[in-house]
Design a protein around this motif. Structure first.
Motif, PDB file in Angstrom:
ATOM      1  N   ARG A  66     -53.319  50.268  19.148  1.00  0.00           N
ATOM      2  CA  ARG A  66     -54.787  50.100  19.217  1.00  0.00           C
ATOM      3  C   ARG A  66     -55.569  51.403  19.220  1.00  0.00           C
ATOM      4  O   ARG A  66     -56.718  51.430  19.657  1.00  0.00           O
ATOM      5  CB  ARG A  66     -55.188  49.279  20.447  1.00  0.00           C
ATOM      6  N   CYS A  67     -54.980  52.494  18.774  1.00  0.00           N
ATOM      7  CA  CYS A  67     -55.724  53.752  18.696  1.00  0.00           C
ATOM      8  C   CYS A  67     -56.924  53.587  17.761  1.00  0.00           C
ATOM      9  O   CYS A  67     -57.983  54.170  17.972  1.00  0.00           O
ATOM     10  CB  CYS A  67     -54.845  54.879  18.165  1.00  0.00           C
ATOM     11  N   TYR A  68     -56.726  52.775  16.746  1.00  0.00           N
ATOM     12  CA  TYR A  68     -57.778  52.574  15.736  1.00  0.00           C
ATOM     13  C   TYR A  68     -59.035  51.950  16.339  1.00  0.00           C
ATOM     14  O   TYR A  68     -60.098  52.029  15.748  1.00  0.00           O
ATOM     15  CB  TYR A  68     -57.247  51.685  14.593  1.00  0.00           C
ATOM     16  N   SER A  69     -58.898  51.303  17.515  1.00  0.00           N
ATOM     17  CA  SER A  69     -60.078  50.621  18.046  1.00  0.00           C
ATOM     18  C   SER A  69     -61.126  51.617  18.534  1.00  0.00           C
ATOM     19  O   SER A  69     -62.278  51.256  18.715  1.00  0.00           O
ATOM     20  CB  SER A  69     -59.692  49.628  19.145  1.00  0.00           C
ATOM     21  N   CYS A  70     -60.744  52.867  18.751  1.00  0.00           N
ATOM     22  CA  CYS A  70     -61.718  53.899  19.107  1.00  0.00           C
ATOM     23  C   CYS A  70     -61.740  55.063  18.117  1.00  0.00           C
ATOM     24  O   CYS A  70     -62.677  55.865  18.149  1.00  0.00           O
ATOM     25  CB  CYS A  70     -61.421  54.464  20.486  1.00  0.00           C
ATOM     26  N   HIS A  71     -60.715  55.224  17.320  1.00  0.00           N
ATOM     27  CA  HIS A  71     -60.621  56.390  16.431  1.00  0.00           C
ATOM     28  C   HIS A  71     -60.574  55.999  14.967  1.00  0.00           C
ATOM     29  O   HIS A  71     -59.961  54.995  14.616  1.00  0.00           O
ATOM     30  CB  HIS A  71     -59.325  57.170  16.709  1.00  0.00           C
ATOM     31  N   THR A  72     -61.158  56.836  14.133  1.00  0.00           N
ATOM     32  CA  THR A  72     -60.983  56.703  12.685  1.00  0.00           C
ATOM     33  C   THR A  72     -60.070  57.828  12.196  1.00  0.00           C
ATOM     34  O   THR A  72     -59.907  58.851  12.879  1.00  0.00           O
ATOM     35  CB  THR A  72     -62.330  56.823  11.945  1.00  0.00           C
ATOM     36  N   ARG A  78     -56.147  71.104  14.821  1.00  0.00           N
ATOM     37  CA  ARG A  78     -56.785  71.491  16.080  1.00  0.00           C
ATOM     38  C   ARG A  78     -55.826  71.475  17.267  1.00  0.00           C
ATOM     39  O   ARG A  78     -56.039  72.147  18.261  1.00  0.00           O
ATOM     40  CB  ARG A  78     -57.993  70.583  16.342  1.00  0.00           C
ATOM     41  N   ARG A  79     -54.776  70.669  17.170  1.00  0.00           N
ATOM     42  CA  ARG A  79     -53.791  70.601  18.261  1.00  0.00           C
ATOM     43  C   ARG A  79     -52.387  70.591  17.677  1.00  0.00           C
ATOM     44  O   ARG A  79     -52.154  69.966  16.657  1.00  0.00           O
ATOM     45  CB  ARG A  79     -53.957  69.308  19.070  1.00  0.00           C
ATOM     46  N   ASP A  80     -51.454  71.238  18.378  1.00  0.00           N
ATOM     47  CA  ASP A  80     -50.065  71.136  17.933  1.00  0.00           C
ATOM     48  C   ASP A  80     -49.439  69.882  18.561  1.00  0.00           C
ATOM     49  O   ASP A  80     -50.073  69.188  19.359  1.00  0.00           O
ATOM     50  CB  ASP A  80     -49.278  72.415  18.246  1.00  0.00           C
ATOM     51  N   LYS A 103     -71.026  64.442  19.894  1.00  0.00           N
ATOM     52  CA  LYS A 103     -70.914  65.288  21.092  1.00  0.00           C
ATOM     53  C   LYS A 103     -69.597  64.988  21.779  1.00  0.00           C
ATOM     54  O   LYS A 103     -69.385  63.886  22.269  1.00  0.00           O
ATOM     55  CB  LYS A 103     -72.078  64.993  22.045  1.00  0.00           C
ATOM     56  N   SER A 104     -68.734  65.966  21.808  1.00  0.00           N
ATOM     57  CA  SER A 104     -67.415  65.761  22.403  1.00  0.00           C
ATOM     58  C   SER A 104     -67.505  65.748  23.927  1.00  0.00           C
ATOM     59  O   SER A 104     -68.268  66.505  24.520  1.00  0.00           O
ATOM     60  CB  SER A 104     -66.470  66.875  21.966  1.00  0.00           C
ATOM     61  N   CYS A 105     -66.705  64.893  24.540  1.00  0.00           N
ATOM     62  CA  CYS A 105     -66.622  64.830  25.999  1.00  0.00           C
ATOM     63  C   CYS A 105     -65.405  65.589  26.519  1.00  0.00           C
ATOM     64  O   CYS A 105     -65.021  65.443  27.685  1.00  0.00           O
ATOM     65  CB  CYS A 105     -66.575  63.389  26.460  1.00  0.00           C
ATOM     66  N   LEU A 106     -64.771  66.350  25.641  1.00  0.00           N
ATOM     67  CA  LEU A 106     -63.574  67.073  26.081  1.00  0.00           C
ATOM     68  C   LEU A 106     -63.949  68.485  26.516  1.00  0.00           C
ATOM     69  O   LEU A 106     -64.865  69.092  25.959  1.00  0.00           O
ATOM     70  CB  LEU A 106     -62.550  67.131  24.953  1.00  0.00           C
TER      71      LEU A 106
HETATM   72  C1  HEC Z   1     -60.836  53.131  24.537  1.00  0.00           C
HETATM   73  C2  HEC Z   1     -61.055  54.088  23.450  1.00  0.00           C
HETATM   74  C3  HEC Z   1     -59.873  54.916  22.987  1.00  0.00           C
HETATM   75  C4  HEC Z   1     -58.616  54.485  22.614  1.00  0.00           C
HETATM   76  C5  HEC Z   1     -58.098  53.067  22.566  1.00  0.00           C
HETATM   77  C6  HEC Z   1     -57.879  55.671  22.199  1.00  0.00           C
HETATM   78  N1  HEC Z   1     -58.662  56.788  22.326  1.00  0.00           N
HETATM   79 FE1  HEC Z   1     -58.118  58.687  21.861  1.00  0.00          FE
HETATM   80  N2  HEC Z   1     -59.925  59.362  22.545  1.00  0.00           N
HETATM   81  C7  HEC Z   1     -60.969  58.553  22.998  1.00  0.00           C
HETATM   82  C8  HEC Z   1     -62.088  59.393  23.390  1.00  0.00           C
HETATM   83  C9  HEC Z   1     -63.434  58.895  23.942  1.00  0.00           C
HETATM   84  C10 HEC Z   1     -61.680  60.732  23.145  1.00  0.00           C
HETATM   85  C11 HEC Z   1     -62.502  61.988  23.404  1.00  0.00           C
HETATM   86  C12 HEC Z   1     -63.375  62.283  22.210  1.00  0.00           C
HETATM   87  C13 HEC Z   1     -64.348  63.402  22.500  1.00  0.00           C
HETATM   88  O1  HEC Z   1     -65.278  63.193  23.267  1.00  0.00           O
HETATM   89  O2  HEC Z   1     -64.179  64.492  21.905  1.00  0.00           O
HETATM   90  C14 HEC Z   1     -60.325  60.664  22.613  1.00  0.00           C
HETATM   91  C15 HEC Z   1     -59.595  61.777  22.225  1.00  0.00           C
HETATM   92  C16 HEC Z   1     -58.327  61.733  21.638  1.00  0.00           C
HETATM   93  C17 HEC Z   1     -57.589  62.883  21.192  1.00  0.00           C
HETATM   94  C18 HEC Z   1     -58.048  64.347  21.271  1.00  0.00           C
HETATM   95  C19 HEC Z   1     -59.005  64.605  20.159  1.00  0.00           C
HETATM   96  C20 HEC Z   1     -59.486  66.036  20.082  1.00  0.00           C
HETATM   97  O3  HEC Z   1     -60.551  66.219  19.480  1.00  0.00           O
HETATM   98  O4  HEC Z   1     -58.827  66.941  20.573  1.00  0.00           O
HETATM   99  C21 HEC Z   1     -56.404  62.430  20.686  1.00  0.00           C
HETATM  100  C22 HEC Z   1     -55.266  63.255  20.097  1.00  0.00           C
HETATM  101  C23 HEC Z   1     -56.407  60.988  20.828  1.00  0.00           C
HETATM  102  N3  HEC Z   1     -57.599  60.599  21.424  1.00  0.00           N
HETATM  103  C24 HEC Z   1     -55.370  60.165  20.445  1.00  0.00           C
HETATM  104  C25 HEC Z   1     -55.341  58.798  20.679  1.00  0.00           C
HETATM  105  C26 HEC Z   1     -54.183  57.959  20.369  1.00  0.00           C
HETATM  106  C27 HEC Z   1     -52.897  58.430  19.742  1.00  0.00           C
HETATM  107  C28 HEC Z   1     -54.520  56.694  20.755  1.00  0.00           C
HETATM  108  C29 HEC Z   1     -53.656  55.457  20.705  1.00  0.00           C
HETATM  109  C30 HEC Z   1     -52.426  55.512  21.485  1.00  0.00           C
HETATM  110  C31 HEC Z   1     -55.878  56.745  21.299  1.00  0.00           C
HETATM  111  N4  HEC Z   1     -56.322  58.034  21.238  1.00  0.00           N
HETATM  112  C32 HEC Z   1     -56.574  55.640  21.770  1.00  0.00           C
HETATM  113  C33 HEC Z   1     -60.964  57.183  23.074  1.00  0.00           C
HETATM  114  C34 HEC Z   1     -59.894  56.368  22.805  1.00  0.00           C
END
Ligand code: HEC
Length: 157
Positions: A39-45, A87-89, A150-153
């Motif tokens: 389900r990573c796709y549910s928040c990421h493209t 951006r990340r290893d 706007k990144s939250c990281l």
């Molecule tokens: C509920 C929403 C959600 C889900 C589901 C999710 N992520 Fe994320 N992820 C985020 C958010 C929010 C950030 C922070 C983005 C920001 O503010 O820069 C993030 C950041 C990341 C980053 C760092 C990006 C960077 O710019 O350094 C990675 C890698 C990542 N996610 C991988 C994953 C993977 C792999 C999965 C699936 C296993 C996953 N995420 C599922 C919300 C989600």
């Protein structure tokens, strides 16, 4: 005898390029599959691979008899991962996915984002993690992130 030999040669000449072509495809499709399955796709493209991701999503939805989010909805929450391998290893991606919370800023808005994310941290086997991390660290396209995102990281972590 000569005929058998030459048809064998022909067969080899045919098979070798096939083997090379499939080895060249490189990027593990199982990693892309896990990106959907977990389900990573549910928040990421991953806009640079949008067509392949969409295809994988449709196949997954059909196989499991589930609905996946409509295209585009993901943009609102996470970040586009097309250039994450630049951006990340692999170690950094692995450690982020295992436990994302410490990477988030702690102001009000980001705290709630972190919580949501924290709940969704990766659950799976070590092999699945390796496969997913291998796929993500190979994504070295140009950034597809909206300029006003706007990144939250925290910076540089
Ligand atoms: C509920 C929403 C959600 C889900 C589901 C999710 N992520 Fe994320 N992820 C985020 C958010 C929010 C950030 C922070 C983005 C920001 O503010 O820069 C993030 C950041 C990341 C980053 C760092 C990006 C960077 O710019 O350094 C990675 C890698 C990542 N996610 C991988 C994953 C993977 C792999 C999965 C699936 C296993 C996953 N995420 C599922 C919300 C989600």
């Amino acid at each position: 005898m000569g005929q058998v030999y030459s048809s064998l040669l022909l067969l080899i000449a045919f098979l070798v390029p096939l083997a090379v072509a499939s080895a060249e495809q490189g990027a593990p499709p199982e990693g892309r599959r896990l990106f959907i399955e977990k389900r990573c796709y549910s928040c990421h493209t991953i806009k640079a691979e949008a067509a392949a991701i969409q295809k994988e999503k449709e196949a997954f939805a059909k196989e499991r008899g589930v609905e996946t989010k409509p295209k585009g909805e993901e943009d609102k929450i996470g970040v586009d991962l097309s250039d994450i391998g630049k951006r990340r290893d692999a170690d950094s991606i692995r450690s982020f996915v295992k436990n994302p919370k410490p990477y988030f800023k702690t102001d009000y808005e980001c705290k709630s984002k972190a919580k949501k994310k924290y709940r969704k941290r990766f659950k799976g086997t070590a092999d699945e993690m390796d496969c997913l991390v291998g796929y993500l660290s190979g994504l070295k396209y140009e950034s597809h992130q909206a300029a006003d995102f706007k990144s939250c990281l925290k910076e540089g972590e």
